[in-house]
Design an enzyme around this catalytic site. Structure first.
Site, PDB file in Angstrom:
ATOM      1  N   HIS A  44     -76.543 -45.748  -5.714  1.00 26.90           N
ATOM      2  CA  HIS A  44     -76.107 -44.450  -5.215  1.00 26.90           C
ATOM      3  C   HIS A  44     -76.736 -43.319  -6.040  1.00 26.90           C
ATOM      4  O   HIS A  44     -76.451 -43.174  -7.231  1.00 26.90           O
ATOM      5  CB  HIS A  44     -74.580 -44.387  -5.313  1.00 26.90           C
ATOM      6  CG  HIS A  44     -73.990 -43.104  -4.838  1.00 26.90           C
ATOM      7  ND1 HIS A  44     -73.319 -42.238  -5.676  1.00 26.90           N
ATOM      8  CD2 HIS A  44     -73.964 -42.535  -3.606  1.00 26.90           C
ATOM      9  CE1 HIS A  44     -72.888 -41.205  -4.979  1.00 26.90           C
ATOM     10  NE2 HIS A  44     -73.261 -41.362  -3.724  1.00 26.90           N
ATOM     11  N   HIS A  86     -78.876 -33.924  -3.947  1.00 31.47           N
ATOM     12  CA  HIS A  86     -77.601 -34.081  -3.244  1.00 31.47           C
ATOM     13  C   HIS A  86     -77.057 -32.747  -2.738  1.00 31.47           C
ATOM     14  O   HIS A  86     -76.752 -32.592  -1.555  1.00 31.47           O
ATOM     15  CB  HIS A  86     -76.565 -34.750  -4.145  1.00 31.47           C
ATOM     16  CG  HIS A  86     -75.219 -34.850  -3.499  1.00 31.47           C
ATOM     17  ND1 HIS A  86     -74.254 -33.866  -3.600  1.00 31.47           N
ATOM     18  CD2 HIS A  86     -74.685 -35.800  -2.705  1.00 31.47           C
ATOM     19  CE1 HIS A  86     -73.187 -34.211  -2.904  1.00 31.47           C
ATOM     20  NE2 HIS A  86     -73.415 -35.379  -2.350  1.00 31.47           N
TER      21      HIS A  86
HETATM   22  O1  G3P Z   1     -74.331 -41.656   1.434  1.00 30.21           O
HETATM   23  C1  G3P Z   1     -73.221 -42.360   1.013  1.00 30.21           C
HETATM   24  C2  G3P Z   1     -72.659 -41.505  -0.008  1.00 30.21           C
HETATM   25  O2  G3P Z   1     -73.736 -41.197  -0.848  1.00 30.21           O
HETATM   26  C3  G3P Z   1     -72.107 -40.256   0.568  1.00 30.21           C
HETATM   27  O3  G3P Z   1     -71.738 -39.454  -0.435  1.00 30.21           O
HETATM   28  O4  G3P Z   1     -71.908 -37.175  -1.125  1.00 30.21           O
HETATM   29  O5  G3P Z   1     -72.844 -38.955  -2.553  1.00 30.21           O
HETATM   30  O6  G3P Z   1     -74.002 -38.304  -0.473  1.00 30.21           O
HETATM   31  P1  G3P Z   1     -72.688 -38.430  -1.168  1.00 30.21           P
HETATM   32 CA    CA Z   2     -75.661 -39.958  -0.117  1.00 23.39          CA
END
Ligand code: G3P
Ligand code: CA
Length: 320
Positions: A44, A86
Site C-alpha cells: 500500500h 496520494h
Molecule cells: O486503494 C486502496 C486504498 O489505498 C484506498 O485508500 O486512501 O490509501 O488510497 P487510500
Molecule cells: Ca490507494
C-alpha cells in the site's frame, strides 16, 4: 539515500522476509479465495510503513520483501504527466511549501509541472523513515516523486533480476476520463496487456465504467476494482451490478459491513475482494488482522508493512 551498513541480524530479516514470500505462496492455496490461488499482498503506497510513501525506494523495498503487487496512487501534473501521489495537494508528503509559494491558495499536484515536482523531496509520515536497515535502493532518485513510467521501469528491472512477475495496482485518484485514459496509454505503451498482473482501481464507479469502455476500445483487458469505504455501501450498489463492469471490490476493513458473509456474497457475484488498510500505523496489529480476513476468504490485502502481511499469510495457510 546513503547505503547503510547494518547489523547482520537486520539483513537476515530482509532475506527471510523474501524467503517467506515464496513459502507462503506455496501453502496459501488452502485459503478460500475466489480463484483458489493464494491471496495477494499489495504494498500500500509502497512499503509505506517503513519508507516515505509513493517513492521508488518504498516500492523497491516492498518487492524485495516479497510483495506481490505495488500500489501507486496516480495524479496528473499541470503538464499532463502521471505521478504517484496520494493527496491532491503536495503539502503533507513533500517539502513544497519550503520551495514554492502557494498557487491558487494551495499546492495541488495539478498546479505544478513535472519538473517542479521532481525538485521536491518526500517527507516520511507516520512510522516511515528515510532509510531502512540493510536496504540500499538501486535507483538514482529513490526519494522523490516518481512518474508511472519510472515505477514501471523499476518493476520491470526487479522482475528481470528476481525472475518473478510483480504486479502493478494503479489507482486513478482524480475522477474522470482524462487520468484513466492516460493510465491505459502508459501501461499499453510500456508493453502491458490484459493478461499481465495489473489491477486498476478507483473510488468512482463512473471512472471504472469509463475504464471498461476505453480499454475495450484499445484492445486491453486489465482487471478493474471499485473501491469503497464501506462493504454495506457496496451491497447497496448491488454486487451483481458491480460485477457487470468490475472484476473486484476494494473495501475498508474498518468500514461498516466488512465480514465473512460480505466476502462470500462478493465471491458469489464473481467479485474478488481486496481489503485496506492493514496495520495502519501499528505493525503489531497487522498479523492477527490479516489472518482473520484471509481465513474469511479475502483475496488480497493492502499492507503498509508487506513483511508483516507475508508472515500472516504464511500463518493463515499453515495446516492446523
Ligand atoms: O486503494 C486502496 C486504498 O489505498 C484506498 O485508500 O486512501 O490509501 O488510497 P487510500
Ligand atoms: Ca490507494
Amino acid at each position: 539515500m546513503p547505503s547503510i551498513s547494518l547489523p547482520r541480524i537486520r539483513q537476515a530479516a530482509l532475506a527471510s522476509a523474501l524467503a517467506l514470500g515464496s513459502l507462503a505462496s506455496a501453502a496459501a492455496d488452502r485459503l478460500p479465495t475466489l480463484d483458489g490461488k493464494p491471496p495477494l499482498v499489495i504494498a500500500h503506497r509502497g512499503a509505506s510503513g517503513y519508507l516515505p510513501e509513493h517513492t521508488l525506494a518504498g516500492y523497491e523495498l516492498a518487492v524485495r520483501m516479497g510483495a506481490d503487487y505495488v500500489e501507486p496512487d496516480l495524479q496528473l501534473t499541470r503538464d499532463g504527466q502521471l505521478v504517484a501521489m496520494h493527496d491532491l495537494s503536495l503539502e503533507r508528503t513533500t517539502d513544497v511549501a519550503a520551495k514554492f509559494a502557494a498557487r491558487n491558495g494551495g499546492y495541488l499536484v495539478s498546479d505544478f509541472s513535472l519538473e517542479e515536482i521532481r525538485s521536491l523531496s518526500m517527507r516520511p509520515q507516520g512510522t516511515a523513515q528515510t532509510s531502512y536497515p540493510g536496504f540500499t535502493p538501486s535507483t538514482p532518485h529513490p526519494l522523490r516523486v516518481p512518474t508511472l513510467e519510472e515505477i514501471i521501469a523499476l518493476v520491470r528491472r526487479l522482475e528481470a533480476n528476481g525472475s518473478r512477475a510483480i504486479g502493478l495496482y494503479p489507482e486513478a485518484k482524480q475522477p474522470g476520463p482524462r487520468l484513466a485514459t492516460q493510465i491505459l496509454t502508459v501501461l499499453s505503451a510500456s508493453g502491458y496487456v490484459g493478461t499481465d498482473k495489473v489491477f486498476i482501481q478507483s473510488f468512482d464507479a463512473d471512472t471504472i465504467r469509463s475504464l471498461q469502455r476505453r480499454q475495450a476500445a484499445m484492445g486491453l483487458n486489465f482487471k478493474l476494482v471499485l473501491l469503497n469505504g464501506s462493504a454495506n455501501r457496496l451491497l447497496a450498489m448491488d454486487l451483481q451490478r458491480i460485477a457487470g463492469y468490475a472484476q473486484g471490490v476494494g473495501v475498508s476493513i474498518r468500514g461498516e459491513g466488512m465480514s465473512r458473509s460480505f466476502i462470500e456474497m462478493a465471491h458469489a457475484a464473481g467479485l474478488t475482494v481486496h481489503g485496506y488498510t492493514f496495520a495502519e500505523g501499528r505493525p503489531a496489529q497487522g498479523e492477527p488482522e490479516v489472518r482473520k480476513h484471509l481465513n474469511w476468504g479475502m483475496d488480497g490485502v493492502f499492507a503498509n508493512y508487506p513483511d508483516v502481511a507475508l508472515r500472516a499469510r504464511a500463518q493463515a495457510a499453515a495446516p492446523r
